[in-house]
Design a protein around this motif. Sequence first.
Motif, short mmCIF file in Angstrom:
data_model
loop_
_atom_site.label_atom_id
_atom_site.label_comp_id
_atom_site.label_asym_id
_atom_site.label_seq_id
_atom_site.Cartn_x
_atom_site.Cartn_y
_atom_site.Cartn_z
N MET A 79 0.82 -1.20 0.00
CA MET A 79 0.00 0.00 0.00
C MET A 79 0.86 1.26 0.00
N LYS A 80 1.93 1.22 0.77
CA LYS A 80 2.84 2.37 0.80
C LYS A 80 3.45 2.61 -0.57
N ALA A 81 3.84 1.52 -1.25
CA ALA A 81 4.42 1.63 -2.59
C ALA A 81 3.41 2.19 -3.58
N LEU A 82 2.13 1.89 -3.37
CA LEU A 82 1.07 2.37 -4.26
C LEU A 82 0.59 3.78 -3.91
N GLY A 83 1.08 4.31 -2.79
CA GLY A 83 0.64 5.64 -2.38
C GLY A 83 -0.68 5.65 -1.65
N ARG A 84 -1.13 4.50 -1.18
CA ARG A 84 -2.37 4.43 -0.40
C ARG A 84 -2.00 4.56 1.08
N ASN A 85 -2.47 5.63 1.70
CA ASN A 85 -2.04 5.94 3.07
C ASN A 85 -3.13 5.72 4.11
N THR A 86 -4.06 4.83 3.82
CA THR A 86 -5.12 4.52 4.79
C THR A 86 -4.49 4.05 6.10
N PRO A 87 -4.83 4.67 7.24
CA PRO A 87 -4.27 4.22 8.52
C PRO A 87 -4.60 2.76 8.80
N ILE A 88 -3.66 2.06 9.41
CA ILE A 88 -3.79 0.62 9.64
C ILE A 88 -3.82 0.30 11.12
N ILE A 89 -4.73 -0.62 11.49
CA ILE A 89 -4.75 -1.20 12.83
C ILE A 89 -4.47 -2.69 12.65
N PHE A 90 -3.35 -3.15 13.14
CA PHE A 90 -3.03 -4.57 13.04
C PHE A 90 -3.71 -5.35 14.17
N ILE A 91 -4.20 -6.54 13.81
CA ILE A 91 -4.71 -7.47 14.83
C ILE A 91 -3.97 -8.79 14.63
N SER A 92 -3.62 -9.45 15.73
CA SER A 92 -2.79 -10.64 15.62
C SER A 92 -3.05 -11.61 16.75
N GLY A 93 -3.10 -12.90 16.39
CA GLY A 93 -3.19 -13.94 17.40
C GLY A 93 -1.81 -14.34 17.86
N GLU A 94 -0.88 -14.38 16.94
CA GLU A 94 0.52 -14.66 17.25
C GLU A 94 1.39 -14.08 16.14
N SER A 95 2.50 -13.51 16.54
CA SER A 95 3.42 -12.91 15.57
C SER A 95 4.84 -13.05 16.06
N GLU A 96 5.74 -13.28 15.12
CA GLU A 96 7.16 -13.30 15.44
C GLU A 96 7.65 -11.87 15.63
#
Length: 209
Positions: free
Chosen positions: A72-89
């Motif tokens: 999205m950043k590469a495409l110029g789309r700057n919509t704010p993001i909220i990440f949700i995660s059950g498990e992440s490294e």
Amino acid sequence: MNPYTCGHVYVVDDNPDIRFYLTDLLRQMGYSIEGYDSAQAFLQQSIEIFPAVLVLDVRMPGMSGVDLQEKMKALGRNTPIIFISGESESEEIIRAMKGRPIEFLWKPFQIQTLIDAIDRGLAVDSVNRQDFIQKNEIRRKWQALSAREREVFVLMLEGHTNKGISEKLDILPDTAKKHRANILQKMQVHHLADLMALCKGLDMEALEP
């Protein structure tokens, strides 16, 4: 009452139970909603809407949430993001946070925590949209200037007087004065101070087509 009932929320999660629960709940709360089961589907089908927030699962088959953030950043789309995660490294988290998301929430999370993050994201996107509109308007006016007027424009912002501009560009002071007046008219401001305020913090190179 939620102040952003006109706000839009994209929910991207490959888990249908979570996706359906969130989209249904947020719709009942007054948000407009779109749900996607993959990052690829979001990229192919979503339309950019303002103000909006993207609620994005970190781990999904194929393209991950962090991959989508970078795309999205590469495409110029700057919509704010909220990440949700059950498990992440830790590596995933570090990559995600480099993109400056509004929030990183661990499942299961409190729904009010998500709502608060969504509202913050919508507020950020509203400001970003106004900034985008203003910069586009300045760019449109800048491109209406002649090549000489653009040279004078830059010197004006640097604080040069008509005499200084005439010496820099090897033109008559009266000619510099006329260029100055034309620039103020085309930029739709009355005084140099207004022009400087309008362009404060603006990257002049970004104004070029």
